[in-house]
Design a protein around this motif. Sequence first.
Motif, PDB file in Angstrom:
ATOM      1  N   MET A  72       5.047   6.979  -2.046  1.00 42.05           N
ATOM      2  CA  MET A  72       4.149   5.821  -1.911  1.00 42.05           C
ATOM      3  C   MET A  72       3.801   5.196  -3.252  1.00 42.05           C
ATOM      4  N   HIS A 106      -7.742   2.506   3.990  1.00 46.79           N
ATOM      5  CA  HIS A 106      -6.552   1.760   3.585  1.00 46.79           C
ATOM      6  C   HIS A 106      -6.124   2.278   2.221  1.00 46.79           C
ATOM      7  N   ILE A 110       0.797  -0.315  -2.621  1.00 46.30           N
ATOM      8  CA  ILE A 110       2.123   0.144  -2.199  1.00 46.30           C
ATOM      9  C   ILE A 110       3.111  -1.010  -2.310  1.00 46.30           C
ATOM     10  N   LYS A 112       6.980  -2.105  -1.185  1.00 48.01           N
ATOM     11  CA  LYS A 112       8.108  -1.778  -0.307  1.00 48.01           C
ATOM     12  C   LYS A 112       8.999  -3.006  -0.172  1.00 48.01           C
ATOM     13  N   PHE A 123       2.272  -3.827   0.179  1.00 55.21           N
ATOM     14  CA  PHE A 123       1.898  -3.385   1.519  1.00 55.21           C
ATOM     15  C   PHE A 123       0.571  -2.654   1.435  1.00 55.21           C
ATOM     16  N   ARG A 125      -1.345   0.503   3.495  1.00 55.24           N
ATOM     17  CA  ARG A 125      -1.205   1.563   4.500  1.00 55.24           C
ATOM     18  C   ARG A 125      -2.561   1.764   5.175  1.00 55.24           C
ATOM     19  N   ASP A 156       2.188   0.876   7.815  1.00 56.51           N
ATOM     20  CA  ASP A 156       2.137  -0.035   6.678  1.00 56.51           C
ATOM     21  C   ASP A 156       2.219  -1.481   7.172  1.00 56.51           C
TER      22      ASP A 156
END
Length: 160
Positions: A72, A106, A110, A112, A123, A125, A156
């Motif tokens: 992560m 939260h 992140i 991605k 993002f 999570r 996510d």
Amino acid sequence: MAQPAPSLPSNTTVKLSSLAQWSVERIAAIFEAATEEDALKAIAETFPDDVHASLNGSPLPRPMIDKAVLAMRPGPKGGLKVVWKEKTEAPTDSSNRNGAFGGYYHITGILKPDPETKQLVPFVRHKIVTVKIQSQSEDLSYDSRKITELVYVACDHPTA
């Protein structure tokens, strides 16, 4: 955290923080760690090797917790932030040595690949967790609490 305080005699009882406060501090230590080494150390201080864990209904062995947290991280220097939305605790004793904790938080920071463009995008999570917390020692002179059972649901979402 799992080491006895050297200046306290073994017959001294340490006043422990609430299960909620302890959990918030442990989760922050894991996800907001400055380095990967610090994150792995925080995981080891939070979970025993034989933790019973599941992610989205599937078993999650302890080594996979390490891998999931490291995956992560946006880089080796960290960058994640935990934002708590709800939390509740249920101690089974007045000393807060054992009990249960649940919460919703939260994790931001992140990065991605976007499913369409494949470019790295931010993002968030969303996680809902329930845990069982138990002292790992009869010695009351230090805080030996660890999460022995963990169930969490996570997904996510790209940030706006």
